[in-house]
Scaffold this active site. Structure first.
Site, PDB file in Angstrom:
ATOM      1  N   CYS A 133      20.651  77.870  18.995  1.00 61.74           N
ATOM      2  CA  CYS A 133      21.875  78.513  19.490  1.00 61.74           C
ATOM      3  C   CYS A 133      21.875  78.529  21.010  1.00 61.74           C
ATOM      4  O   CYS A 133      21.086  79.249  21.631  1.00 61.74           O
ATOM      5  CB  CYS A 133      21.969  79.937  18.942  1.00 61.74           C
ATOM      6  SG  CYS A 133      23.348  80.901  19.617  1.00 61.74           S
ATOM      7  N   CYS A 136      22.847  81.918  22.588  1.00 59.22           N
ATOM      8  CA  CYS A 136      21.799  82.941  22.516  1.00 59.22           C
ATOM      9  C   CYS A 136      20.677  82.689  23.520  1.00 59.22           C
ATOM     10  O   CYS A 136      20.123  83.632  24.094  1.00 59.22           O
ATOM     11  CB  CYS A 136      21.191  82.973  21.110  1.00 59.22           C
ATOM     12  SG  CYS A 136      22.383  83.001  19.764  1.00 59.22           S
ATOM     13  N   ASP A 137      20.319  81.408  23.709  1.00 61.59           N
ATOM     14  CA  ASP A 137      19.054  81.116  24.380  1.00 61.59           C
ATOM     15  C   ASP A 137      19.129  80.279  25.652  1.00 61.59           C
ATOM     16  O   ASP A 137      18.116  80.137  26.349  1.00 61.59           O
ATOM     17  CB  ASP A 137      18.115  80.416  23.392  1.00 61.59           C
ATOM     18  CG  ASP A 137      17.815  81.280  22.179  1.00 61.59           C
ATOM     19  OD1 ASP A 137      17.642  82.493  22.344  1.00 61.59           O
ATOM     20  OD2 ASP A 137      17.766  80.735  21.056  1.00 61.59           O
TER      21      ASP A 137
END
Length: 380
Positions: A133, A136-137
């Protein structure tokens, strides 16, 4: 008294939340069950710019607005994970580890999850450099070099997002130079991005590191040459898997990849069970198409419940005649009208007309959805 909902929706992504809005607005007692984040996979998207009427938002914000809308109309949202289901029969039963839920109709909007390739090091370094993701990261890899695996829409679009943070994004592509699986616009933008570099005709062979990812081995498919590439992160965008494992032991029909099979009105193979969103196979998987699915499935569920109420209130355990006909066949209606007169004289309690085009759920219930001429049955 045991609670029985009119409609239970499994999944609170755009499809499930839209179904909740339509279900609650139709005055159905509606429950939405979600085991993860409200908003589903879309909640992990930082920027949505193609949802009509909303020029720019995030997946998280859109999910929040949709969930509040559903709740305002009367839907209930509960955090729980369904493990087993019993879908045959008039009442559907869904069980979590600690609780049992019952409903007259169900919509599965469980979405998908990223596919894991099983490359050496992939599982070992998950959360320590391996990610699925970008939203997200990506920020964790600021000013560092990363590798992206995949060349579809998701891979290229997420790769461009990652390039906002990373110093270099190296995309590993199976195909010959210049060939990507994504849409043309995304490809053109990626080719112009100075931070993105493509490694053609190649596959990821291994992920190597100590406490976290330090480098990868990449294999050229034409020469079989193995190259070491230093990097701090590896992002996989190689497809999605439908979240249907808990449905595999049911009578629900799934395709080879695990998607729930359904018709154009999103009816599954089991009466009273509907499908919405990416958990079904379809041409375009986007927030807007998921929301559209939710609306269609909820309206179909409403129609199903209306017809089942006719069965419970006017047919079940009653001495009635039921005439099945196609509304395109005027002669069929005339035939049934004559039969009604005869049966009324024989003191039949009621005569119920079922148009197989408009009352498809009752027609299916009595296995009459494909009749070519009018048919009459006596229910005693």
């Amino acid at each position: 008294m045991e609670k029985i909902y009119d409609l239970i929706i499994v999944g609170a992504g755009p499809a499930g939340l839209a179904a909740g809005v339509y279900g609650a607005r139709a005055k159905m007692e509606t429950l939405i069950l979600e085991k993860g984040s409200i908003g589903g996979m879309a909640a992990k998207t930082t920027e949505i710019v193609n949802y009509p009427g909303i020029p720019k938002t995030s997946g998280e914000k859109l999910g929040e607005v949709m969930s509040k809308h559903a709740e305002k109309l009367g839907a209930t949202i509960v955090r729980d994970s369904i493990r087993t289901v019993e879908l045959n029969g008039e009442i559907k039963i869904l069980k979590s580890r600690r609780k049992e839920y019952k409903a007259r109709s169900v919509i599965f909007a469980t979405g998908t999850r990223p596919r894991v390739l099983g490359i050496p090091g992939e599982i070992d370094f998950k959360g320590r450099g391996v990610a699925y993701c970008a939203t997200c990261d990506a920020e964790f890899f600021s000013n560092q070099e990363v590798v992206v695996v995949g060349s579809g829409d998701q891979a290229i679009e997420e790769g461009m997002f990652i390039s906002k943070y990373a110093s270099k994004v190296k995309v590993i592509v199976l195909h010959d130079e210049g060939v990507l699986d994504c849409n043309r616009l995304s490809a053109e933008e990626a080719f112009k991005n100075p931070k993105i570099e493509f490694i053609w005709n190649s596959t990821l062979d291994e992920i190597i590191g100590d406490e976290s990812v330090e480098r990868v081995k990449v294999k050229n498919l034409k020469t079989s040459e193995i190259t070491d590439i230093p990097c701090k992160g590896v992002f996989f965008f190689v497809g999605m898997i439908p979240n249907t494992e808990f449905l595999k032991e049911t009578d629900l029909k799934l395709d080879k990849r695990g998607h729930i099979e359904c018709d154009t009105l999103l009816n599954s193979s089991i009466s009273g069970v509907f499908v919405a969103g990416d958990v079904r196979e379809k041409y375009l998987k986007q927030v807007i198409t998921a929301a559209a699915d939710g609306a269609v499935a909820a309206v179909a569920a409403e129609k199903y419940l209306e017809e089942m109420n006719v069965y419970v209130n006017r047919i079940k355990d009653k001495n009635v005649a039921i005439g099945f006909w196609n509304s395109l066949d005027s002669d069929g209606l005339k035939y049934l009208s004559e039969k009604e007169k005869e049966l009324r004289e024989d003191n039949i309690e009621d005569f119920i007309y079922i148009d197989i085009r408009k009352n498809r759920y009752l027609a299916k219930f009595f296995d009459k959805e494909n009749i070519d001429s009018p048919e009459l049955i006596i229910n005693k």
